[in-house]
Design a protein around this motif. Structure first.
Motif, short mmCIF file in Angstrom:
data_model
loop_
_atom_site.label_atom_id
_atom_site.label_comp_id
_atom_site.label_asym_id
_atom_site.label_seq_id
_atom_site.Cartn_x
_atom_site.Cartn_y
_atom_site.Cartn_z
N PHE A 147 -9.13 9.06 6.73
CA PHE A 147 -9.64 8.09 5.76
C PHE A 147 -8.49 7.48 4.96
CE2 PHE A 147 -13.37 10.69 6.63
CZ PHE A 147 -14.34 9.70 6.83
N ASP A 148 -8.68 6.22 4.57
CA ASP A 148 -7.66 5.54 3.77
C ASP A 148 -7.71 5.97 2.32
OD1 ASP A 148 -6.52 3.57 5.77
OD2 ASP A 148 -8.66 3.11 5.92
N ALA A 149 -8.88 6.38 1.84
CA ALA A 149 -9.04 6.83 0.46
C ALA A 149 -10.25 7.74 0.38
CB ALA A 149 -9.21 5.65 -0.49
N LEU A 150 -10.28 8.56 -0.67
CA LEU A 150 -11.38 9.52 -0.84
C LEU A 150 -11.94 9.44 -2.25
CD1 LEU A 150 -9.71 12.59 0.93
CD2 LEU A 150 -11.59 11.20 1.83
N LEU A 151 -13.25 9.64 -2.34
CA LEU A 151 -13.97 9.67 -3.61
C LEU A 151 -14.48 11.09 -3.82
CD1 LEU A 151 -16.00 6.49 -2.70
CD2 LEU A 151 -14.31 6.54 -4.55
N PHE A 152 -14.03 11.75 -4.89
CA PHE A 152 -14.40 13.14 -5.15
C PHE A 152 -15.26 13.23 -6.41
CE2 PHE A 152 -10.64 15.69 -3.10
CZ PHE A 152 -11.03 15.24 -1.84
N SER A 153 -16.41 13.89 -6.31
CA SER A 153 -17.20 14.28 -7.49
C SER A 153 -17.31 15.80 -7.46
CB SER A 153 -18.59 13.64 -7.46
OG SER A 153 -18.50 12.24 -7.62
N PRO A 154 -16.36 16.51 -8.06
CA PRO A 154 -16.30 17.97 -7.93
C PRO A 154 -17.47 18.66 -8.61
CG PRO A 154 -14.24 17.04 -8.80
CD PRO A 154 -15.27 15.97 -8.88
N GLN A 155 -17.77 19.87 -8.15
CA GLN A 155 -18.80 20.67 -8.81
C GLN A 155 -18.29 21.27 -10.12
OE1 GLN A 155 -20.85 23.43 -6.31
NE2 GLN A 155 -21.77 21.80 -5.12
N ASN B 1 -0.55 11.57 1.19
CA ASN B 1 -0.54 10.16 0.79
C ASN B 1 -1.91 9.50 0.93
OD1 ASN B 1 2.04 9.93 -0.19
ND2 ASN B 1 2.91 9.12 1.72
N ILE B 2 -2.96 10.25 0.66
CA ILE B 2 -4.31 9.70 0.63
C ILE B 2 -4.75 9.62 -0.83
CG2 ILE B 2 -6.71 9.97 1.37
CD1 ILE B 2 -5.65 11.85 3.58
N PRO B 3 -4.96 8.43 -1.36
CA PRO B 3 -5.38 8.32 -2.76
C PRO B 3 -6.78 8.90 -2.96
CG PRO B 3 -5.44 6.17 -1.70
CD PRO B 3 -4.81 7.11 -0.72
N VAL B 4 -6.95 9.57 -4.10
CA VAL B 4 -8.24 10.17 -4.44
C VAL B 4 -8.70 9.61 -5.78
CG1 VAL B 4 -9.44 12.31 -5.04
CG2 VAL B 4 -7.73 12.31 -3.21
N LEU B 5 -9.96 9.15 -5.82
CA LEU B 5 -10.57 8.72 -7.06
C LEU B 5 -11.60 9.76 -7.47
CD1 LEU B 5 -10.99 6.54 -9.25
CD2 LEU B 5 -12.71 5.50 -7.75
N ASN B 6 -11.43 10.33 -8.64
CA ASN B 6 -12.38 11.30 -9.21
C ASN B 6 -13.52 10.50 -9.85
OD1 ASN B 6 -11.77 14.20 -11.39
ND2 ASN B 6 -13.70 13.41 -10.61
N GLY C 134 0.82 -1.21 0.00
CA GLY C 134 0.00 0.00 0.00
C GLY C 134 0.85 1.26 0.00
N ALA C 135 1.92 1.26 0.78
CA ALA C 135 2.80 2.42 0.84
C ALA C 135 3.46 2.68 -0.51
CB ALA C 135 3.87 2.22 1.91
N LEU C 136 3.89 1.60 -1.17
CA LEU C 136 4.49 1.76 -2.49
C LEU C 136 3.49 2.33 -3.48
CD1 LEU C 136 6.57 -1.54 -2.76
CD2 LEU C 136 7.48 0.80 -2.68
N ALA C 137 2.25 1.82 -3.40
CA ALA C 137 1.20 2.30 -4.32
C ALA C 137 0.92 3.77 -4.09
CB ALA C 137 -0.08 1.49 -4.13
N LEU C 138 0.87 4.19 -2.82
CA LEU C 138 0.57 5.58 -2.51
C LEU C 138 1.70 6.49 -2.95
CD1 LEU C 138 -1.06 5.30 1.02
CD2 LEU C 138 -2.20 5.59 -1.18
N ASN C 139 2.95 6.07 -2.72
CA ASN C 139 4.09 6.88 -3.15
C ASN C 139 4.10 7.03 -4.67
OD1 ASN C 139 5.04 7.31 -0.58
ND2 ASN C 139 6.37 5.50 -0.59
#
Length: 348
Positions: free
Chosen positions: A115-123, A139-144, A12-17
């Motif tokens: 949070f371990d990860a975030l889901l963003f749906s921007p305006q 180092n928090i992954p964000v999925l748009n 997980g750390a490698l993926a985040l980096n």
């Protein structure tokens, strides 16, 4: 602490980096044309079964607004997968679709809550950029997730926005002998609104006998769409159709068409596939909508973010399904059974 858990943490750390470094180098994303993409239906075939989710996993989501059924239903899709995998999930949204600063404040608060990860749906494509950069720095992954696009985001889930407009335009090409049509646009500065409008307009302009005579923004507002459509109908009483960038606006257009007594002449299409649109299609008022299946999109997005947390090297874009819904097929897609819907869409 066992070795398996240590390996999981290391992966997980490698993926985040990697994600942090990649985000700094990412070219501006066009989610419709990004070559590094795959279809939602290929996830299991290419990356294996759904990963085992570590105990205590926490995912946060921030959406446009819960006053719009689409975004409420997207959240239900997130929650379906979170509940099935014992994930702590928090879903919040701005007060309305114009509250850009309120949405940013929500996103910034979520970043501080572990949070371990975030889901963003921007305006808009820009309003959550500061929060995205802060999350990546932490180092928090964000999925748009559908539909505005953060330009430097490393992972996006959503449908092909331009294709929404293309599908509606093709209906006019195939089902009319030509005439004047108009567009009720969403919010200026939002990728999805621009792409939906472009897909419709470009396809209409390439066809013989059809002409886009007006294209007016209504900021996702049913009331503004009603007013815009009423004005367009006064200027072009021979209009044969409207395409609205979302269903709320399309239903406002339907009211304007009714008020003008032009139901038999003017076809009206929306986008999103909310329940009110389905009901209006059944009643013969709304001609159709492009359903982008928000509950299924939410499930797919949650699966993608969990695969990212598992260290899987997914492509930058995972494309989600959509379908043009009219009176001819409305009952085929009118299901809340996600397993059944997946089977229908997989078969297409």
């Amino acid at each position: 602490m066992n070795n398996k858990f240590l390996l999981t943490l290391a992966a997980g750390a490698l993926a985040l980096n990697f994600s942090t470094a990649s985000a700094q180098e990412m070219t501006p994303l066009n989610s419709d044309s990004e070559p590094d993409r795959m279809d939602w239906s290929e996830l299991e075939a290419k990356f294996g079964a759904f990963p085992t989710v570590p105990d205590g996993t926490r995912v946060g989501g921030v959406s446009k607004t819960l006053t719009n059924e689409y975004w409420r239903t997207l959240g239900e899709g997130y929650a379906n997968i979170a509940k099935a995998n014992d994930i702590e999930f928090v879903y919040q949204a701005a007060a309305n679709e114009g509250d850009q600063l309120g949405q940013l404040s929500i996103a910034e608060t979520l970043i501080t809550q572990g949070f371990d990860a975030l889901l963003f749906s921007p305006q808009t494509d820009a309003n959550l950029m500061p929060a995205y950069e802060a999350a990546i720095a932490a180092n928090i992954p964000v999925l748009n997730v559908n539909d505005a696009v953060i330009p430097t985001v490393s992972h996006y889930v959503g449908n092909v926005q331009k294709d929404n407009g293309v599908r509606v335009a093709k209906w006019f090409v195939d089902n009319t002998s030509g005439g004047k049509v108009a567009v009720i646009e969403g919010q200026p500065g939002v990728f999805a609104a621009g792409q939906r409008t472009a897909g419709f307009t470009e396809t209409i302009e390439a066809a013989d006998g059809l002409d886009v005579v007006a294209s007016v923004p209504a900021n996702w507002s049913r009331e503004l769409a009603f007013n815009a459509a009423a004005n367009i109908l006064q200027q072009h009483p021979d209009l044969i159709g409207f395409y609205a960038n979302n269903d709320g606006m399309a239903l406002g257009v339907v009211e304007a068409v009714k008020a003008a007594g032009l139901q038999e002449q003017v076809a009206v299409f929306g986008t999103d596939g909310v329940s009110d649109a389905y009901a209006s299609i059944r009643s013969g008022d709304l001609t159709g909508t492009v359903d982008s299946f928000p509950a299924l999109t939410g499930e797919i997005a949650m699966e993608v973010v969990l695969r990212l947390l598992d260290g899987q090297d997914l492509p930058r874009v995972v494309a989600t399904p959509q379908a043009l819904i009219t009176k001819d097929n409305v009952e085929d897609y009118a299901t809340t059974d996600m397993a059944a819907l997946r089977k229908i869409l997989m078969a297409e």
